[in-house]
Write a protein that holds these residues in place. Structure first.
Motif, PDB file in Angstrom:
ATOM      1  N   ILE A  15      33.697  22.324 -32.090  1.00  0.00           N
ATOM      2  CA  ILE A  15      34.381  21.487 -30.715  1.00  0.00           C
ATOM      3  C   ILE A  15      33.466  21.354 -29.599  1.00  0.00           C
ATOM      4  N   GLY A  16      32.360  21.742 -29.636  1.00  0.00           N
ATOM      5  CA  GLY A  16      31.396  21.670 -28.383  1.00  0.00           C
ATOM      6  C   GLY A  16      30.549  20.275 -28.378  1.00  0.00           C
ATOM      7  N   ASN A  17      30.661  19.728 -27.207  1.00  0.00           N
ATOM      8  CA  ASN A  17      29.860  18.639 -27.224  1.00  0.00           C
ATOM      9  C   ASN A  17      30.287  17.334 -27.881  1.00  0.00           C
ATOM     10  N   LEU A  18      31.470  17.110 -27.870  1.00  0.00           N
ATOM     11  CA  LEU A  18      32.091  16.214 -28.797  1.00  0.00           C
ATOM     12  C   LEU A  18      31.681  14.801 -28.442  1.00  0.00           C
ATOM     13  N   ILE A  19      31.744  13.750 -29.258  1.00  0.00           N
ATOM     14  CA  ILE A  19      31.267  12.466 -29.305  1.00  0.00           C
ATOM     15  C   ILE A  19      32.220  11.578 -28.854  1.00  0.00           C
ATOM     16  N   THR A  20      32.461  10.710 -27.914  1.00  0.00           N
ATOM     17  CA  THR A  20      33.670   9.775 -27.481  1.00  0.00           C
ATOM     18  C   THR A  20      33.510   8.716 -28.348  1.00  0.00           C
ATOM     19  N   PRO A  21      34.584   8.239 -29.046  1.00  0.00           N
ATOM     20  CA  PRO A  21      34.836   7.133 -30.083  1.00  0.00           C
ATOM     21  C   PRO A  21      34.520   6.014 -29.251  1.00  0.00           C
ATOM     22  N   GLU A  22      34.253   4.674 -29.912  1.00  0.00           N
ATOM     23  CA  GLU A  22      33.919   3.504 -29.354  1.00  0.00           C
ATOM     24  C   GLU A  22      34.280   2.473 -30.415  1.00  0.00           C
ATOM     25  N   VAL A  23      34.607   1.283 -29.777  1.00  0.00           N
ATOM     26  CA  VAL A  23      35.090   0.242 -30.591  1.00  0.00           C
ATOM     27  C   VAL A  23      33.884  -0.596 -31.299  1.00  0.00           C
ATOM     28  N   LYS A  24      34.137  -0.706 -32.591  1.00  0.00           N
ATOM     29  CA  LYS A  24      33.148  -1.183 -33.429  1.00  0.00           C
ATOM     30  C   LYS A  24      33.506  -2.678 -33.759  1.00  0.00           C
ATOM     31  N   ASP A  25      34.565  -3.268 -33.829  1.00  0.00           N
ATOM     32  CA  ASP A  25      35.091  -4.499 -34.210  1.00  0.00           C
ATOM     33  C   ASP A  25      36.245  -4.722 -33.136  1.00  0.00           C
ATOM     34  N   LYS A  26      36.148  -5.391 -31.951  1.00  0.00           N
ATOM     35  CA  LYS A  26      37.022  -5.877 -31.041  1.00  0.00           C
ATOM     36  C   LYS A  26      37.916  -6.723 -31.571  1.00  0.00           C
ATOM     37  N   GLU A  27      37.641  -7.685 -32.426  1.00  0.00           N
ATOM     38  CA  GLU A  27      38.510  -8.686 -33.216  1.00  0.00           C
ATOM     39  C   GLU A  27      39.584  -7.890 -33.950  1.00  0.00           C
ATOM     40  N   GLU A  28      39.233  -6.739 -34.671  1.00  0.00           N
ATOM     41  CA  GLU A  28      40.064  -6.083 -35.531  1.00  0.00           C
ATOM     42  C   GLU A  28      41.195  -5.198 -34.880  1.00  0.00           C
ATOM     43  N   LEU A  29      40.896  -4.880 -33.226  1.00  0.00           N
ATOM     44  CA  LEU A  29      41.802  -3.961 -32.686  1.00  0.00           C
ATOM     45  C   LEU A  29      43.198  -4.649 -32.900  1.00  0.00           C
ATOM     46  N   SER A  30      44.336  -3.866 -33.010  1.00  0.00           N
ATOM     47  CA  SER A  30      45.647  -4.126 -32.966  1.00  0.00           C
ATOM     48  C   SER A  30      46.095  -3.924 -31.508  1.00  0.00           C
ATOM     49  N   SER A  31      46.903  -4.888 -31.025  1.00  0.00           N
ATOM     50  CA  SER A  31      47.457  -4.771 -29.795  1.00  0.00           C
ATOM     51  C   SER A  31      48.330  -3.633 -29.616  1.00  0.00           C
ATOM     52  N   SER A  32      48.653  -2.980 -30.607  1.00  0.00           N
ATOM     53  CA  SER A  32      49.685  -1.765 -30.619  1.00  0.00           C
ATOM     54  C   SER A  32      48.764  -0.403 -30.581  1.00  0.00           C
ATOM     55  N   GLU A  33      47.404  -0.614 -30.479  1.00  0.00           N
ATOM     56  CA  GLU A  33      46.338   0.303 -30.449  1.00  0.00           C
ATOM     57  C   GLU A  33      46.649   1.237 -28.992  1.00  0.00           C
ATOM     58  N   SER A  34      46.549   2.457 -29.070  1.00  0.00           N
ATOM     59  CA  SER A  34      46.888   3.388 -27.933  1.00  0.00           C
ATOM     60  C   SER A  34      45.791   3.070 -26.856  1.00  0.00           C
ATOM     61  N   ALA A  35      44.434   2.746 -27.208  1.00  0.00           N
ATOM     62  CA  ALA A  35      43.545   2.748 -26.268  1.00  0.00           C
ATOM     63  C   ALA A  35      43.572   1.155 -25.719  1.00  0.00           C
ATOM     64  N   VAL A  36      44.621   0.166 -26.147  1.00  0.00           N
ATOM     65  CA  VAL A  36      44.639  -0.935 -25.683  1.00  0.00           C
ATOM     66  C   VAL A  36      46.271  -0.957 -24.692  1.00  0.00           C
ATOM     67  N   VAL A  37      47.049  -0.261 -25.401  1.00  0.00           N
ATOM     68  CA  VAL A  37      48.081  -0.222 -24.455  1.00  0.00           C
ATOM     69  C   VAL A  37      48.183   0.057 -23.240  1.00  0.00           C
ATOM     70  N   TRP A  38      47.579   1.149 -23.095  1.00  0.00           N
ATOM     71  CA  TRP A  38      47.179   1.947 -21.852  1.00  0.00           C
ATOM     72  C   TRP A  38      45.969   1.823 -21.050  1.00  0.00           C
TER      73      TRP A  38
END
Length: 394
Positions: A297-320
């Motif tokens: 758990i040292g130097n963990l990598i931040t997730p990123e969006v690979k396919d914006k069109e497939e993002l759900s509007s209920s996705e946490s990173a979208v809602v907030w």
């Protein structure tokens, strides 16, 4: 019946954008950067009018005390954000003992350094979080709001591992401390061995007095009925004086077999979950490193969006997203207003649904509660599909 309450809420808010922030790792990262100088006094002021024993499940924190991410994201990060793949190791064990100890090591890896004075957003009903990391795909959904219950399903491409969790945090105020107990059933399934491991979660203890701190505590039990092997881990603080001092990140335990009411200890576990944890074979005396926090758990990598069109509007990173953007910019007025809007839309939809006599149902899980109030969930799909959000390879 309404299946996706938050979808309509998020769509009404406009075009979906996602804000993803660094996971909690050994250094604390993002939360430490946000921490103001007078955080202790500000935290104490929040609880001046709260009675001891009060349930804080729906306590509304000001945005200035929020991490820029949802609780669903924190749950998910424990699974998909790791420097070393401890989860896959579980399915590669040559015997039942090696597999159980691998599950123990993986369980420790889900323990991340908490930050005093900061908490994630409380997920809204129907909120989801969907991320892939390598061959593992993880999906979470907020399946209940009162009480808050979060469900998790994860599978890998090889069909070796499956995770099914149903978690409900219950934080209570005890006058000089807050203790959050995480209820629910967490299962790690090693499919090719037909083994299921029941895994508990430690409690989160926030001490307000005499010395402010936040730490994991309590006993974690890991059991596999198929092999008859179990493990118990105690998360505790080393000896201190009146709650001051001592090391709060100690972990100690054992692996044992139970038969006819007696226990045969096979291995002893000792160390610190933020450093290394050792495993001692009782019979041979051999000592090995079970877990290395720096690698995990040292130097963990931040997730990123690979396919914006497939993002759900209920996705946490979208809602907030608007709230997180404002917190990162330290625009606290904007953050507070954006947070009120998210929570206000959720309350409005809940009221409208009740007025129509509709029953909300989760989109990805079935859910039940037994007579003792314990929650259990089952994923509606056999496996989790690849996600539009990924953890990049290092």
């Amino acid at each position: 019946m309404v299946e996706s309450e938050v979808d309509a809420s998020a769509s009404a808010a406009g075009e979906a954008t996602a804000v993803l922030t660094a996971p909690l790792s050994l250094e604390g990262g993002l939360a430490a950067e946000l921490k103001p100088a007078n955080i202790v006094q500000r935290v104490l002021s929040l609880f001046r009018n709260v009675r001891p024993g009060a349930d804080l499940s729906h306590f509304q924190l000001p945005a200035t005390f929020n991490l820029p991410k949802s609780q669903l994201q924190l749950y998910g990060e424990g699974v998909y954000c790791a420097g070393e793949d401890y989860l896959s190791r579980c399915s590669r064990g040559k015997d039942s003992l090696e597999r159980l100890t691998a599950v123990v090591a993986w369980s420790i890896s889900t323990t991340r350094p908490p930050i005093f004075g900061f908490a994630p957003y409380n997920p809204v009903l129907g909120e989801t979080h969907h991320v892939s990391s390598g061959s593992i795909h993880v999906l979470l959904e907020q399946v209940s709001h009162r009480p808050p219950v979060s469900a998790l399903h994860a599978t890998d491409d090889g069909g070796n591992v499956e995770l099914v969790w149903c978690q409900s945090p219950v934080p209570k105020f005890h006058g000089t401390s807050i203790e959050a107990t995480v209820n629910g059933n967490r299962q790690v399934k090693l499919l090719k061995f037909n083994e299921t491991y029941e895994v508990d979660c430690p409690n989160l203890l926030i001490r307000l007095l005499p010395a402010p701190s936040v730490e994991w505590s309590g006993t974690v039990r890991i059991a596999c009925k198929e092999s008859g092997l179990e493990a118990e881990l105690s998360y505790h603080r080393s000896r201190s004086f009146l709650g001051i001092g001592g090391d709060a990140r100690c972990v100690k335990g054992k692996v044992f077999r139970s038969s006819s009411g007696s226990q045969e200890t096979v291995c002893e576990i000792d160390g610190h979950w933020d450093r290394t944890v050792s495993l001692k074979d009782v019979q041979s005396g051999e000592v090995s490193v079970l877990y290395d926090a720096e690698r995990a758990i040292g130097n963990l990598i931040t997730p990123e969006v690979k396919d914006k069109e497939e993002l759900s509007s209920s996705e946490s990173a979208v809602v907030w997203s608007e709230v997180s953007e404002a917190i990162l910019a330290k625009d606290w007025d904007k953050a507070s207003e954006a947070k009120r809007q998210v929570e206000g839309r959720a309350r409005k939809l809940d009221k409208e649904r009740n007025e129509r006599g509709e029953v909300w149902m989760p989109k990805h899980f079935s859910l039940s509660q037994d007579k003792n109030g314990n929650w259990e969930c089952w994923p509606l799909e056999k496996s989790v599909r690849p996600a539009p959000i990924i953890v990049p390879s290092s």
